[in-house]
Design an enzyme around this catalytic site. Structure first.
Site, PDB file in Angstrom:
ATOM      1  CG  ASP A 150     -49.181 -27.447   1.427  1.00 23.55           C
ATOM      2  OD1 ASP A 150     -48.894 -27.426  -0.150  1.00 23.55           O
ATOM      3  OD2 ASP A 150     -48.269 -27.254   2.095  1.00 23.55           O
ATOM      4  N   GLY A 207     -45.733 -23.825  -2.041  1.00 24.40           N
ATOM      5  CA  GLY A 207     -47.069 -24.510  -1.793  1.00 24.40           C
ATOM      6  C   GLY A 207     -48.156 -23.478  -1.700  1.00 24.40           C
ATOM      7  CD  GLU A 208     -48.418 -19.267   0.737  1.00 24.31           C
ATOM      8  OE1 GLU A 208     -48.908 -18.705  -0.227  1.00 24.31           O
ATOM      9  OE2 GLU A 208     -47.617 -19.003   1.398  1.00 24.31           O
ATOM     10  N   GLY A 209     -50.811 -23.531  -2.668  1.00 26.75           N
ATOM     11  CA  GLY A 209     -51.657 -23.655  -3.837  1.00 26.75           C
ATOM     12  C   GLY A 209     -51.255 -22.584  -4.946  1.00 26.75           C
TER      13      GLY A 209
END
Lengths: 359, 359
Positions: free
Chosen positions: B182, B324-326
């Site tokens: 995300d 985040g960001e994966g």
């Protein structure tokens, strides 16, 4: 130095070479982490790890291209006391499995792109026929520590020197980071003995089920270790003597890998309980060595948590693994590579044109 | 179904496709694990993971060749309440960074060999100029949930459908395992709101410092979320309504990725707190979905531990990450690949000629 037990010129000079981490490289790494396009600190332990690796290698960003896991094998005379279920021949069979690429460590090493170096430190069989095996055999298995010392002082020195020489040779081929691994039926018994002596904890606290013991078998294993300590009287202030009295050839070899790696400024990723026992000896010989070690994972063996707490090291992973062979170390090496790549490859705020307003 | 909030035919039919894990494949995986050259269970969670992956994919050994991380971006109207320090423009700037390969997720995805799929679910800017960006824009940022619903019921449905369609399209290209990621300034605020509703815990318990708030700012963030819940009155029994009232476009998209992935029998590795909030909604819509999810890591956000406990999921890693960001999901995918390779590549006792006597 006299207090450590028997020494050698190579071991002493290796210990002397282990200096402090490079503070300048660590400052550079920290400064760059804070310029990367992420909230400061948001990559948590990967950021700390990148700074440690920079300090060890003396450069920022540190390198993680050339990777190896050194798997040392040795047999243990204490198997005569029936402290485990697996026959001693499994040590030899697993060495063959390592060399054919079929063991757990081979699979993970292929995945992370690391070479596997398999070393006969003292398997109780003639392994001359195995191509690819490095022989540094100190003996055909240790003596039964429940009846006397596992090895002579000279054998302990020889095994530690073998580890130093081996990692030095590998460094010559290119080695940015190294992991430690072990194979040896009976070696959780030796490791528990070392752990009890070096941490001052009760044998019962640091002894586990190894490859899978019943309650009764566990009680027997504890009694055997207590007997070994009573017979040999190892003392924590003499780490080389602890190694010879209740150690193992592969454990001593791993002590050498740790000392030699740190002396060459190579980060050493330690595996589970057996490697941890070696780390207890190595850091007792050279307290500064600890900064060069990375604890890969928390093993399911109960003594491992105790020894990591004693060393004040926090493992990167906790996957309930207890295989040894360097399987945990290999996963730790992979995370170390993640840490170095983050530092080297992520864009900075300036490069990416991302606002730093929120920092 | 009427109780879940507004639905659609696509969402309902996707949920219907989510069946139980394949017990036969799991039995095969377990049986093979026990024939591999290691003490049974000695690879701990990697063994369990290989069994779960076999059950999800319906084959043993499972595959882990084609890997992707889907990073969904969206903006949040609640930033008007000044719940964080970073300007909203950072969402757009980071999307550009993802597309140029300079962000944390790009580095880790390159390392693990996964493709990164960047999706505009609702960024508050026109991103038409960005090549490589997939646009499924539902709106230009959500509404301010402290004053009314974040989105309409129809927008929530549209965003979930976008996630389903996206993962289905990726499955067509080959996708053995997928991670969720995300990006969205303000999305820990929305995630805390979802977490409080779905777990029944106090807002103060599930709200953290996001990208780095002071004590005072944290109190303000909690008060804003409490106001959002008072204004919107979301109820856990209506997960789609929770999503529209206090969710986000990227969070809704990730709900769709989870549903669509599970319906295609693709393991979904969930990242940190934002993905966890999406998992709370997705598993409320389809309780059986949980078996298809793998919790990659424990985020430093306090609500993440609470929601994983609520979901009865144990994370693989705990590295104090909160980017985040994966990024956490990518590391989890790597461990899933380790698990599948262990099962596929390790030699059995028979193959290696290793004695099974000790088993």
């Amino acid at each position: 130095m006299a207090l450590t037990g028997l020494m050698s010129e190579l071991i002493a000079s290796t210990i002397e070479k282990i200096g402090p981490l490079d503070q300048l490289a660590m400052r550079e790494a920290r400064a760059r982490q804070n310029r990367l396009t992420k909230p400061p600190g948001s990559l948590g332990r990967l950021e700390e790890l990148s700074v440690q690796l920079a300090g060890i290698q003396g450069k920022s960003p540190p390198r993680s291209k050339d990777k190896a896991v050194i798997v040392m094998a040795g047999d243990h005379g204490v198997v005569a006391e029936k402290i485990g279920n697996w026959p001693q021949a499994v040590t030899t069979q697993m060495v063959a499995n390592f060399l054919r690429g079929g063991a757990g460590i081979n699979v993970i090493a292929r995945q992370i792109g690391a070479r596997v170096i398999v070393v006969d430190m003292g398997v109780a069989a003639n392994l001359g026929q195995y191509a690819g095996l490095i022989s540094r055999k100190v003996g055909y298995g240790t003596g039964n520590m429940a009846e006397g010392p596992a090895m002579t002082s000279l054998q302990a020195v020889e095994a530690v020197e073998a580890g130093i020489e081996l990692v030095t040779r590998e460094a010559g081929k290119g080695l940015d980071i190294v992991g430690t691994g072990d194979m040896g039926i009976g070696n959780t018994t030796a490791s528990s003995a070392i752990c009890a002596v070096m941490t001052g904890r009760l044998v019962a606290e640091v002894t586990g089920r190894g490859t899978g013991l019943t309650d009764e078998q566990l009680q027997h294993k504890i009694a055997v270790i207590e007997r070994a300590l009573a017979v040999n009287q190892p003392e924590a202030v003499q780490p080389m003597a602890v190694l010879s009295k209740v150690g193992g050839f592969e454990i001593a070899g791993l002590v050498g890998v740790m000392l030699g790696g740190a002396a060459r400024r190579i980060p050493v990723v330690i595996d589970g309980f057996i490697s941890g026992a070696a780390a207890l000896i190595a850091t007792a010989l050279s307290p500064g060595l600890k900064d060069y070690l990375i604890a890969a994972h928390l093993s399911a063996e109960p003594g491992h948590r105790i020894l990591l707490e004693h060393l004040q090291m926090e493992p990167l992973l906790s996957l309930n693994m207890r295989l040894g062979e360097g399987t945990g170390a290999a996963l730790g090496i992979y995370l170390a590579e993640t840490a170095t790549r983050i530092l080297a490859e992520m864009a900075t705020f300036d490069e990416a044109g991302v606002s730093e307003e929120g920092r």
